[in-house]
Design a protein around this motif. Structure first.
Motif, PDB file in Angstrom:
ATOM      1  N   LYS A  40      -4.577   9.253 -11.709  1.00 17.41           N
ATOM      2  CA  LYS A  40      -5.655   9.815 -12.516  1.00 17.41           C
ATOM      3  C   LYS A  40      -6.333   8.619 -13.173  1.00 17.41           C
ATOM      4  O   LYS A  40      -6.096   8.337 -14.358  1.00 17.41           O
ATOM      5  CB  LYS A  40      -5.052  10.748 -13.572  1.00 17.41           C
ATOM      6  N   PRO A  41      -7.096   7.870 -12.399  1.00 14.67           N
ATOM      7  CA  PRO A  41      -7.593   6.609 -12.934  1.00 14.67           C
ATOM      8  C   PRO A  41      -8.636   6.811 -14.017  1.00 14.67           C
ATOM      9  O   PRO A  41      -9.559   7.587 -13.868  1.00 14.67           O
ATOM     10  CB  PRO A  41      -8.204   5.914 -11.712  1.00 14.67           C
ATOM     11  N   ARG A  42      -8.435   6.135 -15.103  1.00 15.24           N
ATOM     12  CA  ARG A  42      -9.441   6.095 -16.175  1.00 15.24           C
ATOM     13  C   ARG A  42      -9.080   4.894 -17.037  1.00 15.24           C
ATOM     14  O   ARG A  42      -7.961   4.389 -16.991  1.00 15.24           O
ATOM     15  CB  ARG A  42      -9.416   7.386 -16.985  1.00 15.24           C
ATOM     16  N   GLY A  43     -10.043   4.462 -17.832  1.00  8.63           N
ATOM     17  CA  GLY A  43      -9.791   3.342 -18.723  1.00  8.63           C
ATOM     18  C   GLY A  43      -9.551   2.034 -17.982  1.00  8.63           C
ATOM     19  O   GLY A  43     -10.049   1.835 -16.874  1.00  8.63           O
ATOM     20  N   TYR A  44      -8.769   1.170 -18.599  1.00  7.38           N
ATOM     21  CA  TYR A  44      -8.602  -0.185 -18.090  1.00  7.38           C
ATOM     22  C   TYR A  44      -7.260  -0.428 -17.435  1.00  7.38           C
ATOM     23  O   TYR A  44      -7.063  -1.450 -16.802  1.00  7.38           O
ATOM     24  CB  TYR A  44      -8.747  -1.167 -19.273  1.00  7.38           C
ATOM     25  N   LYS A  45      -6.313   0.513 -17.636  1.00  4.18           N
ATOM     26  CA  LYS A  45      -4.927   0.182 -17.305  1.00  4.18           C
ATOM     27  C   LYS A  45      -4.472   0.800 -15.995  1.00  4.18           C
ATOM     28  O   LYS A  45      -3.578   1.636 -15.964  1.00  4.18           O
ATOM     29  CB  LYS A  45      -3.994   0.633 -18.442  1.00  4.18           C
ATOM     30  N   ILE A  46      -5.061   0.379 -14.932  1.00  7.75           N
ATOM     31  CA  ILE A  46      -4.716   0.965 -13.638  1.00  7.75           C
ATOM     32  C   ILE A  46      -3.286   0.620 -13.223  1.00  7.75           C
ATOM     33  O   ILE A  46      -2.609   1.410 -12.581  1.00  7.75           O
ATOM     34  CB  ILE A  46      -5.744   0.537 -12.555  1.00  7.75           C
ATOM     35  N   LEU A  47      -2.794  -0.530 -13.638  1.00  8.39           N
ATOM     36  CA  LEU A  47      -1.426  -0.901 -13.257  1.00  8.39           C
ATOM     37  C   LEU A  47      -0.405   0.105 -13.802  1.00  8.39           C
ATOM     38  O   LEU A  47       0.536   0.494 -13.113  1.00  8.39           O
ATOM     39  CB  LEU A  47      -1.096  -2.323 -13.738  1.00  8.39           C
ATOM     40  N   MET A  48      -0.620   0.554 -15.046  1.00 10.32           N
ATOM     41  CA  MET A  48       0.284   1.548 -15.643  1.00 10.32           C
ATOM     42  C   MET A  48       0.335   2.808 -14.798  1.00 10.32           C
ATOM     43  O   MET A  48       1.377   3.418 -14.616  1.00 10.32           O
ATOM     44  CB  MET A  48      -0.240   1.950 -17.018  1.00 10.32           C
ATOM     45  N   GLU A  49      -0.840   3.194 -14.318  1.00 13.49           N
ATOM     46  CA  GLU A  49      -0.954   4.389 -13.497  1.00 13.49           C
ATOM     47  C   GLU A  49      -0.151   4.210 -12.199  1.00 13.49           C
ATOM     48  O   GLU A  49       0.561   5.114 -11.768  1.00 13.49           O
ATOM     49  CB  GLU A  49      -2.451   4.586 -13.206  1.00 13.49           C
ATOM     50  N   VAL A  50      -0.274   3.035 -11.622  1.00  6.99           N
ATOM     51  CA  VAL A  50       0.453   2.732 -10.382  1.00  6.99           C
ATOM     52  C   VAL A  50       1.966   2.748 -10.644  1.00  6.99           C
ATOM     53  O   VAL A  50       2.744   3.339  -9.897  1.00  6.99           O
ATOM     54  CB  VAL A  50       0.025   1.343  -9.837  1.00  6.99           C
ATOM     55  N   LEU A  51       2.372   2.123 -11.734  1.00  6.07           N
ATOM     56  CA  LEU A  51       3.801   2.058 -12.051  1.00  6.07           C
ATOM     57  C   LEU A  51       4.349   3.448 -12.373  1.00  6.07           C
ATOM     58  O   LEU A  51       5.466   3.794 -12.023  1.00  6.07           O
ATOM     59  CB  LEU A  51       4.049   1.131 -13.249  1.00  6.07           C
ATOM     60  N   GLY A  52       3.522   4.246 -13.065  1.00  4.75           N
ATOM     61  CA  GLY A  52       3.980   5.561 -13.508  1.00  4.75           C
ATOM     62  C   GLY A  52       4.027   6.580 -12.386  1.00  4.75           C
ATOM     63  O   GLY A  52       4.847   7.487 -12.410  1.00  4.75           O
ATOM     64  N   LYS A  53       3.138   6.434 -11.426  1.00  6.45           N
ATOM     65  CA  LYS A  53       3.027   7.496 -10.426  1.00  6.45           C
ATOM     66  C   LYS A  53       3.339   7.033  -9.009  1.00  6.45           C
ATOM     67  O   LYS A  53       3.521   7.853  -8.122  1.00  6.45           O
ATOM     68  CB  LYS A  53       1.635   8.116 -10.504  1.00  6.45           C
ATOM     69  N   GLY A  54       3.391   5.736  -8.831  1.00  5.70           N
ATOM     70  CA  GLY A  54       3.663   5.212  -7.495  1.00  5.70           C
ATOM     71  C   GLY A  54       5.136   5.270  -7.164  1.00  5.70           C
ATOM     72  O   GLY A  54       5.991   5.489  -8.015  1.00  5.70           O
ATOM     73  N   ASN A  55       5.418   5.049  -5.888  1.00  2.00           N
ATOM     74  CA  ASN A  55       6.785   5.130  -5.396  1.00  2.00           C
ATOM     75  C   ASN A  55       7.297   3.718  -5.117  1.00  2.00           C
ATOM     76  O   ASN A  55       7.064   3.172  -4.045  1.00  2.00           O
ATOM     77  CB  ASN A  55       6.742   5.983  -4.123  1.00  2.00           C
ATOM     78  N   LYS A  79       0.828  -1.206   0.000  1.00  4.58           N
ATOM     79  CA  LYS A  79       0.000   0.000   0.000  1.00  4.58           C
ATOM     80  C   LYS A  79       0.866   1.261   0.000  1.00  4.58           C
ATOM     81  O   LYS A  79       0.501   2.296  -0.554  1.00  4.58           O
ATOM     82  CB  LYS A  79      -0.933   0.000   1.208  1.00  4.58           C
ATOM     83  N   SER A  80       2.067   1.154   0.587  1.00  3.27           N
ATOM     84  CA  SER A  80       2.947   2.326   0.695  1.00  3.27           C
ATOM     85  C   SER A  80       3.377   2.859  -0.679  1.00  3.27           C
ATOM     86  O   SER A  80       3.759   4.018  -0.801  1.00  3.27           O
ATOM     87  CB  SER A  80       4.183   1.970   1.514  1.00  3.27           C
ATOM     88  N   VAL A  81       3.298   2.011  -1.711  1.00  4.11           N
ATOM     89  CA  VAL A  81       3.649   2.461  -3.067  1.00  4.11           C
ATOM     90  C   VAL A  81       2.752   3.630  -3.491  1.00  4.11           C
ATOM     91  O   VAL A  81       3.149   4.512  -4.245  1.00  4.11           O
ATOM     92  CB  VAL A  81       3.506   1.276  -4.059  1.00  4.11           C
ATOM     93  N   LEU A  82       1.531   3.630  -2.971  1.00  3.74           N
ATOM     94  CA  LEU A  82       0.539   4.614  -3.415  1.00  3.74           C
ATOM     95  C   LEU A  82       0.582   5.916  -2.630  1.00  3.74           C
ATOM     96  O   LEU A  82      -0.091   6.883  -2.983  1.00  3.74           O
ATOM     97  CB  LEU A  82      -0.861   4.011  -3.292  1.00  3.74           C
ATOM     98  N   LYS A  83       1.395   5.910  -1.571  1.00  2.00           N
ATOM     99  CA  LYS A  83       1.460   7.102  -0.731  1.00  2.00           C
ATOM    100  C   LYS A  83       1.960   8.279  -1.577  1.00  2.00           C
ATOM    101  O   LYS A  83       2.971   8.172  -2.263  1.00  2.00           O
ATOM    102  CB  LYS A  83       2.436   6.836   0.422  1.00  2.00           C
ATOM    103  N   ASN A  84       1.270   9.377  -1.525  1.00  2.30           N
ATOM    104  CA  ASN A  84       1.621  10.603  -2.267  1.00  2.30           C
ATOM    105  C   ASN A  84       1.475  10.488  -3.786  1.00  2.30           C
ATOM    106  O   ASN A  84       1.800  11.430  -4.505  1.00  2.30           O
ATOM    107  CB  ASN A  84       3.060  11.070  -1.976  1.00  2.30           C
ATOM    108  N   ALA A  85       1.047   9.347  -4.282  1.00  8.27           N
ATOM    109  CA  ALA A  85       0.883   9.224  -5.736  1.00  8.27           C
ATOM    110  C   ALA A  85      -0.454   9.834  -6.133  1.00  8.27           C
ATOM    111  O   ALA A  85      -1.475   9.531  -5.529  1.00  8.27           O
ATOM    112  CB  ALA A  85       0.933   7.761  -6.151  1.00  8.27           C
ATOM    113  N   VAL A  86      -0.414  10.716  -7.118  1.00  9.64           N
ATOM    114  CA  VAL A  86      -1.661  11.328  -7.579  1.00  9.64           C
ATOM    115  C   VAL A  86      -2.150  10.543  -8.796  1.00  9.64           C
ATOM    116  O   VAL A  86      -1.760  10.814  -9.919  1.00  9.64           O
ATOM    117  CB  VAL A  86      -1.441  12.813  -7.953  1.00  9.64           C
TER     118      VAL A  86
END
Ligand code: GTP
Ligand code: MG
Length: 373
Positions: free
Chosen positions: A177-192, A168-175
Motif C-alpha cells: 500500500k505505497p504512500r509517503g516516503y517509506k517504501i522500504l518499511m512496506e517491503v519489509l512489512g509485507k514482503g516475503n 524481486k521474488s520478495v514482492l511476490k504476493n505482497a500487497v
C-alpha cells in the motif's frame, strides 16, 4: 535468462540538476564492475526538464528506461511502480541526488547474487554509517521514525532507508500500500523474506535541487506502521507476525509466572510458616526464574544466536530487567493513584501494562537480541 541481471530504480521529481550526473555515474560503476544493469527512472511528471534530459540520454544508453507517471504522484508509489516494471530479478533503489553512494551498488548486488540475501539495506545507523549535514531537527525526526520501525523490525537499524536492494521474488504476493516516503518499511512489512544484510553508509545531503520532504509526513508514517502491524495479524508469512508471536508467548509466560508466584507464596506462608512478605520474596524470584527458562526455550527460541551467548548472562540481564519492571509497575501505581486520583486497581493495571512493555522490549532488544552482523 533475464535480459538484465540488475534493475536500478531511480525515482525522480524535479531533478534536472542531478539526473545526468547520476545516470552517468551509475552506468560507469556498472561498467567497471561488469554488471549488466538497466536503469529505470520513474518520474512524477517533473515540469523542470528531467524527463527531456532522460530522453536525450536514452540515445546513448540502451539500458536506460523511463516511466513518466501522470497521476497518483508520490515517492513510494513511484518505486512500487518501478518494482512492477523491473526486468531483472534483483532490484536496487537509489535516490537521484547523490545522497546514496553509487559506488556501493555492486556490494549490494553481490550480497544478493553471491551470498543469497533476500533484502540488503544501506544503513545510516549501523556501525560505520552516518549522516552528513543534517540539521538537528531533521535528525530527531529521522530517529523518531526509525524508532517506530524498530518496534516492527527489531534487528534492523534503518528500516526507513531509501537505499536498498532486494530479490524481486520478495514482492511476490505482497500487497503493498505505497504512500509517503517509506517504501522500504512496506517491503519489509509485507514482503516475503527471511534473510537480510545491512551495509553501513554515509548519507550525504543533496547539493543540487530542492528537498521535497514535508514535515507533516510523520502522522502518515505512524499510520503506515499500524497498518503493517495489522496486516501481519492475518498474513502469517511476514516477519512482523514472528514478532507478534513473541509478544503473545511472552505474555503467556508472564501469566504462568503469576501462578508460580501465587503457588509459592501460598505454600511457603501456609505450610512452611514463613512471614508472607518473606515468602513473597522467594515467590517473586522463583517466578522470575521460571519465566526466564520458558522465555529462553520457547519465546525466544534460537537463543544460542543471541548476542549474550552464555545462558547465565541472559539470566542476569533478565533478572535486572524484571526487577526494574517491578519498580516501574509500582511507580505507575503510586503516581496514578496519588496524583491523578485513579482507583488503585486501575492504576495497577496501567502499571502492569507499562511494565510488560518495558520487560518485553528491553529483553527482546538486550537479553535476546540476535547476533546478526
Ligand atoms: N517519482 C517521485 N520521486 C520523488 C518524489 N519525491 C521525491 N522523489 C525522489 O526521491 C528521491 C528522494 O527524495 P528527496 O527529495 O531527495 O528526499 P530526501 O533525501 O529525504 O530529502 P532531501 O535530500 O533533503 O531532498 C529523489 O531522487 C527525489 O527526486 C515524488 O513525489 N515522486
Ligand atoms: Mg535526498
Amino acid at each position: 535468462m533475464a535480459e538484465y541481471s540488475l534493475t536500478i530504480i531511480i525515482p525522480t521529481f524535479n531533478e534536472t540538476d542531478n539526473i545526468e550526473n547520476i545516470i552517468e555515474a551509475v552506468f560507469g560503476v556498472m561498467e567497471n564492475s561488469g554488471i549488466n544493469a538497466e536503469i529505470l527512472v520513474v518520474d512524477d511528471d517533473s515540469g523542470d526538464g528531467t524527463v527531456e534530459k532522460v530522453k536525450e540520454l536514452q540515445i546513448n544508453h540502451s539500458g536506460l528506461h523511463l516511466v513518466v507517471r501522470e497521476s497518483d504522484h508520490g515517492l513510494s508509489q513511484s518505486v512500487a511502480e518501478g518494482f512492477g516494471r523491473a526486468k531483472a530479478d534483483i532490484i536496487q533503489v537509489i535516490d537521484a541526488d547523490f545522497s546514496h553512494p553509487v559506488e556501493m551498488i555492486p556490494k549490494f548486488y553481490r550480497a544478493i547474487k553471491d551470498s543469497g540475501y533476500d533484502v540488503v539495506m544501506g544503513s545510516r545507523y549501523a556501525k560505520g554509517g552516518d549522516i552528513k549535514n543534517w540539521p538537528l531537527k531533521r535528525r530527531i525526526i529521522s530517529l523518531g521514525a526509525t524508532f517506530f520501525g524498530r518496534i516492527l523490525f527489531p534487528e534492523i537499524t534503518d528500516p526507513v532507508s531509501g537505499f536498498f536492494s532486494l530479490k524481486k521474488s520478495v514482492l511476490k504476493n505482497a500487497v503493498l500500500k505505497p504512500r509517503g516516503y517509506k517504501i522500504l518499511m512496506e517491503v519489509l512489512g509485507k514482503g516475503n523474506w527471511s534473510s537480510f544484510k545491512e551495509i553501513p553508509f554515509v548519507f550525504k545531503d543533496r547539493e543540487e535541487g530542492e528537498s521535497k520532504l514535508k514535515l507533516g509526513t510523520m502522522a502518515d508514517y505512524i499510520c503506515q506502521c499500524i497498518d503493517i502491524g495489522l496486516y501481519a495479524l492475518y498474513h502469517h508469512e511476514t516477519n512482523v507476525w514472528k514478532e507478534w508471536k513473541k509478544v503473545f508467548k511472552f505474555g503467556l509466560v508472564g501469566i504462568s509466572g503469576i501462578f508460580v508466584n501465587t503457588g509459592i507464596l501460598y505454600a511457603l506462608t501456609e505450610y512452611a510458616g514463613f512471614y508472607y512478605l518473606f515468602s513473597s520474596f522467594f515467590a517473586i524470584e522463583a517466578s522470575i526464574i521460571t519465566n526466564f527458562i520458558l522465555n529462553d526455550f520457547w519465546t525466544f527460541e534460537g537463543g544460542q544466536k543471541s548476542r549474550m551467548r552464555q545462558k547465565w548472562r541472559r539470566l542476569i540481564s533478565f533478572q535486572v530487567v524484571s526487577v526494574i519492571g517491578v519498580i516501574i509497575n509500582m511507580a505507575v501505581l503510586f503516581l496514578l493513584t496519588e496524583y491523578f486520583g485513579l482507583w488503585y486497581i486501575f492504576s495497577n493495571i496501567a502499571g502492569i501494562i507499562v511494565a510488560f512493555l518495558w520487560n518485553f522490549f528491553v529483553n527482546r532488544n538486550l537479553t535476546w537480541k540476535l547476533n546478526i552482523q
